[in-house]
Enzyme design. Structure first.
Site, PDB file in Angstrom:
ATOM      1  N   VAL A   1       0.855  -1.199   0.000  1.00 52.75           N
ATOM      2  CA  VAL A   1       0.000   0.000   0.000  1.00 52.75           C
ATOM      3  C   VAL A   1       0.890   1.247   0.000  1.00 52.75           C
ATOM      4  O   VAL A   1       0.704   2.177  -0.797  1.00 52.75           O
ATOM      5  CB  VAL A   1      -0.948   0.003   1.234  1.00 52.75           C
ATOM      6  CG1 VAL A   1      -1.641   1.343   1.391  1.00 52.75           C
ATOM      7  CG2 VAL A   1      -1.968  -1.133   1.138  1.00 52.75           C
TER       8      VAL A   1
ATOM      9  N   THR B   1      -6.974 -11.750   7.676  1.00 48.15           N
ATOM     10  CA  THR B   1      -7.366 -12.656   8.759  1.00 48.15           C
ATOM     11  C   THR B   1      -6.943 -14.079   8.428  1.00 48.15           C
ATOM     12  O   THR B   1      -7.072 -14.505   7.279  1.00 48.15           O
ATOM     13  CB  THR B   1      -8.882 -12.628   9.032  1.00 48.15           C
ATOM     14  OG1 THR B   1      -9.220 -13.749   9.878  1.00 48.15           O
ATOM     15  CG2 THR B   1      -9.731 -12.740   7.770  1.00 48.15           C
TER      16      THR B   1
ATOM     17  N   ASP C   1      -8.490 -16.579   9.392  1.00 43.34           N
ATOM     18  CA  ASP C   1      -9.699 -17.427   9.390  1.00 43.34           C
ATOM     19  C   ASP C   1     -10.255 -17.697   7.985  1.00 43.34           C
ATOM     20  O   ASP C   1     -11.060 -18.603   7.808  1.00 43.34           O
ATOM     21  CB  ASP C   1     -10.812 -16.778  10.232  1.00 43.34           C
ATOM     22  CG  ASP C   1     -10.382 -16.548  11.667  1.00 43.34           C
ATOM     23  OD1 ASP C   1      -9.517 -17.296  12.147  1.00 43.34           O
ATOM     24  OD2 ASP C   1     -10.912 -15.613  12.303  1.00 43.34           O
TER      25      ASP C   1
ATOM     26  N   ARG D   1      -1.650 -43.341  19.968  1.00 45.41           N
ATOM     27  CA  ARG D   1      -2.648 -42.505  20.655  1.00 45.41           C
ATOM     28  C   ARG D   1      -3.634 -41.869  19.690  1.00 45.41           C
ATOM     29  O   ARG D   1      -3.367 -41.755  18.489  1.00 45.41           O
ATOM     30  CB  ARG D   1      -1.927 -41.371  21.403  1.00 45.41           C
ATOM     31  CG  ARG D   1      -1.289 -41.831  22.675  1.00 45.41           C
ATOM     32  CD  ARG D   1      -0.480 -40.726  23.323  1.00 45.41           C
ATOM     33  NE  ARG D   1      -0.088 -41.159  24.651  1.00 45.41           N
ATOM     34  CZ  ARG D   1       0.926 -40.655  25.344  1.00 45.41           C
ATOM     35  NH1 ARG D   1       1.674 -39.698  24.814  1.00 45.41           N
ATOM     36  NH2 ARG D   1       1.196 -41.090  26.549  1.00 45.41           N
TER      37      ARG D   1
ATOM     38  N   ARG E   1     -12.246 -19.082  14.453  1.00 51.18           N
ATOM     39  CA  ARG E   1     -13.435 -18.406  15.005  1.00 51.18           C
ATOM     40  C   ARG E   1     -14.682 -19.229  14.696  1.00 51.18           C
ATOM     41  O   ARG E   1     -14.786 -20.351  15.181  1.00 51.18           O
ATOM     42  CB  ARG E   1     -13.560 -16.977  14.473  1.00 51.18           C
ATOM     43  CG  ARG E   1     -14.376 -16.078  15.389  1.00 51.18           C
ATOM     44  CD  ARG E   1     -14.416 -14.662  14.892  1.00 51.18           C
ATOM     45  NE  ARG E   1     -13.171 -13.961  15.069  1.00 51.18           N
ATOM     46  CZ  ARG E   1     -12.800 -13.356  16.199  1.00 51.18           C
ATOM     47  NH1 ARG E   1     -13.587 -13.361  17.230  1.00 51.18           N
ATOM     48  NH2 ARG E   1     -11.650 -12.728  16.291  1.00 51.18           N
TER      49      ARG E   1
ATOM     50  N   GLU F   1     -11.941 -24.532  16.746  1.00 52.28           N
ATOM     51  CA  GLU F   1     -12.173 -23.951  18.076  1.00 52.28           C
ATOM     52  C   GLU F   1     -13.652 -23.614  18.258  1.00 52.28           C
ATOM     53  O   GLU F   1     -14.345 -23.269  17.294  1.00 52.28           O
ATOM     54  CB  GLU F   1     -11.331 -22.693  18.263  1.00 52.28           C
ATOM     55  CG  GLU F   1     -11.729 -21.556  17.340  1.00 52.28           C
ATOM     56  CD  GLU F   1     -10.947 -20.285  17.611  1.00 52.28           C
ATOM     57  OE1 GLU F   1     -10.380 -20.138  18.696  1.00 52.28           O
ATOM     58  OE2 GLU F   1     -10.921 -19.426  16.717  1.00 52.28           O
TER      59      GLU F   1
ATOM     60  N   GLN G   1      -0.290 -20.255  15.742  1.00 55.47           N
ATOM     61  CA  GLN G   1      -0.879 -20.252  14.393  1.00 55.47           C
ATOM     62  C   GLN G   1      -0.880 -18.864  13.745  1.00 55.47           C
ATOM     63  O   GLN G   1      -1.025 -18.736  12.533  1.00 55.47           O
ATOM     64  CB  GLN G   1      -2.340 -20.737  14.436  1.00 55.47           C
ATOM     65  CG  GLN G   1      -2.498 -22.171  14.878  1.00 55.47           C
ATOM     66  CD  GLN G   1      -3.938 -22.498  15.247  1.00 55.47           C
ATOM     67  OE1 GLN G   1      -4.709 -22.942  14.431  1.00 55.47           O
ATOM     68  NE2 GLN G   1      -4.299 -22.255  16.509  1.00 55.47           N
TER      69      GLN G   1
HETATM   70  O1  F6P Z   1      -9.739 -13.855  13.939  1.00 55.05           O
HETATM   71  C1  F6P Z   1      -8.466 -14.335  14.146  1.00 55.05           C
HETATM   72  C2  F6P Z   1      -8.389 -15.159  15.411  1.00 55.05           C
HETATM   73  O2  F6P Z   1      -7.065 -15.676  15.528  1.00 55.05           O
HETATM   74  C3  F6P Z   1      -9.422 -16.264  15.526  1.00 55.05           C
HETATM   75  O3  F6P Z   1      -9.074 -17.407  14.794  1.00 55.05           O
HETATM   76  C4  F6P Z   1      -9.445 -16.481  17.013  1.00 55.05           C
HETATM   77  O4  F6P Z   1     -10.690 -16.966  17.415  1.00 55.05           O
HETATM   78  C5  F6P Z   1      -9.213 -15.107  17.571  1.00 55.05           C
HETATM   79  O5  F6P Z   1      -8.624 -14.347  16.535  1.00 55.05           O
HETATM   80  C6  F6P Z   1      -8.326 -15.074  18.785  1.00 55.05           C
HETATM   81  O6  F6P Z   1      -8.251 -13.774  19.221  1.00 55.05           O
HETATM   82  P1  F6P Z   1      -7.271 -13.227  20.357  1.00 55.05           P
HETATM   83  O7  F6P Z   1      -5.983 -12.901  19.696  1.00 55.05           O
HETATM   84  O8  F6P Z   1      -7.950 -12.027  20.875  1.00 55.05           O
HETATM   85  O9  F6P Z   1      -7.087 -14.312  21.369  1.00 55.05           O
END
Ligand code: F6P
Length: 324
Positions: free
Chosen positions: A25, A128, A130, A165, A174, A225, A256
Site C-alpha cells: 500500500v 485474517t 480465518d 494414541r 473463530r 475452536e 498459528q
Molecule cells: O480472527 C483471528 C483469530 O485468531 C481467531 O481465529 C481467534 O478466534 C481469535 O482471533 C483469537 O483472538 P485473540 O488474539 O484475541 O485471542
C-alpha cells in the site's frame, strides 16, 4: 473527492502477510504521488492521534516479517459515536483524506460505519487467518497459518504413532472451519470437526463409528475452536466412553498467527495492497479488495461482512474418503 494523503492501519487479530500489505500500500501510493501516513494500534491509534508519516524506507525489510509493524488492536472506543468523532478529528488534523484498513470482519465493519458516517473513502484488505470473508477466495495470512498447522500436525503424528494414541488437535478459525478442514486434508488427519458440518456430536459419532485405530497406529482429529465444544470436550467424551483408548489434546493457539508469511501470502498481500490504491484512484469507496479466480475484485463492505463464505462440501467428502 481529491485525495492527497492516505492513512493505513491494521486492526483485529494480526495475520502473517499484513506487513507485506502495508509495504505494498505504502510503496504503490508513494509511486502514484500520494502521501502516506501509518496509523499505529488500529482504530485506537486513529482516535489517539498515533500517526506517523511513512516514506519508502518505513517499510523496508518487512515483507518477510510476521505480525504487523503498525501493531493491532480491537478498539472498543471506535464502536462508539464519540470514539469515531475523535478519529475523524485526527483525520482532519493529520490531513488524511482516505483510509486503507487491513483486518477481518470486525475491522471492516468499523471501516464501513466510519466511511458512511463521515463520508470518507475507505478501502479494506482481507487480513485474517480465518479465511472467513465473503467475496475473496483467500485472505491474507490464511495460507501461512494452514502451513503452520500442517507442520505442527506432522510433528504430532510422530509422537501419536509412537504411543499409538488418539490426538484431538484444536485449531483457530473463530466460527469458520476452513483452517480445520483443509489442514485435516493436508496433514492426512482421520477426521475434522467443523461448525459447517451437521452437529458436532454427529461428527464425533461418525469418526468413532468408523472404528478408531482398527488398522492404524494413531488417529488425529482436527477440531475447530469453539467456546462450548473444543478439543478438550471431545477428548473427555472419548475417554469416558472408550477408556481403552489413550487420548491426548493439543491446542495449537497463537502459534498459528505468528511466523514469516508464505510466498503465496506475500504475493497476495502485494497484489491486494497495490489494488487498494488502484481502487481509490478508480473512485471506489467502502469496498474490500479481494481476489477471485486470480482476478482483483471489489467487494462492497456490506457483502464482505454479512454474506456467508461457504465451505465447499466436497472437501468434507474428500477427507472422509481419504482417511479410511
Ligand atoms: O480472527 C483471528 C483469530 O485468531 C481467531 O481465529 C481467534 O478466534 C481469535 O482471533 C483469537 O483472538 P485473540 O488474539 O484475541 O485471542
Amino acid at each position: 473527492m481529491n485525495i492527497n494523503c492516505i492513512g493505513i492501519l491494521t486492526s483485529g487479530g494480526d495475520s502473517p502477510g499484513m506487513n507485506a500489505a502495508i509495504r505494498a500500500v505504502t510503496r504503490t501510493a508513494l509511486c502514484k504521488g500520494f502521501k502516506v501516513k501509518g496509523i499505529y494500534r488500529g482504530y485506537d491509534g486513529l482516535i489517539n492521534g498515533d500517526v506517523h508519516e511513512f516514506t519508502t524506507e518505513s517499510v523496508s525489510n518487512i515483507i518477510g516479517r510476521g505480525g504487523t509493524i503498525l501493531k493491532s488492536a480491537r478498539s472498543k472506543e471506535f464502536m462508539t459515536r464519540e470514539g469515531r468523532e475523535k478519529a475523524y478529528q485526527t483525520m482532519q488534523r493529520e490531513g488524511i483524506d482516505a483510509l486503507v484498513v487491513i483486518g477481518g470482519n470486525g475491522s471492516l465493519t468499523g471501516a464501513k460505519t466510519f466511511g458512511d458516517e463521515f463520508n470518507i473513502p475507505c478501502i479494506g484488505l482481507p487480513g485474517t487467518i480465518d479465511n472467513d470473508l465473503y467475496g475473496t477466495d483467500i485472505t491474507i495470512g490464511y495460507d501461512t497459518t494452514l502451513n503452520t498447522i500442517v507442520d505442527c500436525v506432522d510433528k504430532i503424528r510422530d509422537t501419536a504413532n509412537s504411543h499409538e494414541r488418539i490426538f484431538f488437535v484444536e485449531v483457530m478459525g473463530r466460527d469458520a472451519g476452513f483452517l480445520a478442514q483443509n489442514s485435516a486434508i493436508a496433514s492426512g488427519a482421520e477426521a475434522a470437526i467443523i461448525p459447517e458440518d451437521s452437529t458436532d456430536a454427529d461428527q464425533l459419532e461418525h469418526f468413532i463409528g468408523r472404528g478408531i485405530r482398527k488398522s492404524k497406529n494413531s488417529s488425529i482429529v482436527i477440531v475447530s475452536e469453539s467456546p462450548k465444544c473444543g478439543a478438550l470436550f471431545y477428548a473427555d467424551r472419548v475417554k469416558k466412553e472408550y477408556p481403552q483408548y489413550d487420548v491426548r489434546v493439543s491446542i495449537l493457539g497463537h502459534v498459528q498467527r505468528g511466523g514469516s508469511p508464505s510466498a503465496r501470502d506475500r504475493i497476495l498481500s502485494s497484489v491486494l495492497g497495490a489494488g487498494a490504491i488502484d481502487a481509490l484512484i478508480d473512485g471506489q469507496r467502502n469496498v474490500m479488495v479481494g481476489i477471485k479466480n486470480g482476478q482483483i475484485v471489489y467487494v462492497p463492505f456490506v457483502d464482505a461482512i454479512h454474506s456467508e463464505k461457504v465451505l465447499r462440501k466436497e472437501l468434507i467428502k474428500v477427507l472422509d474418503e481419504l482417511s479410511i
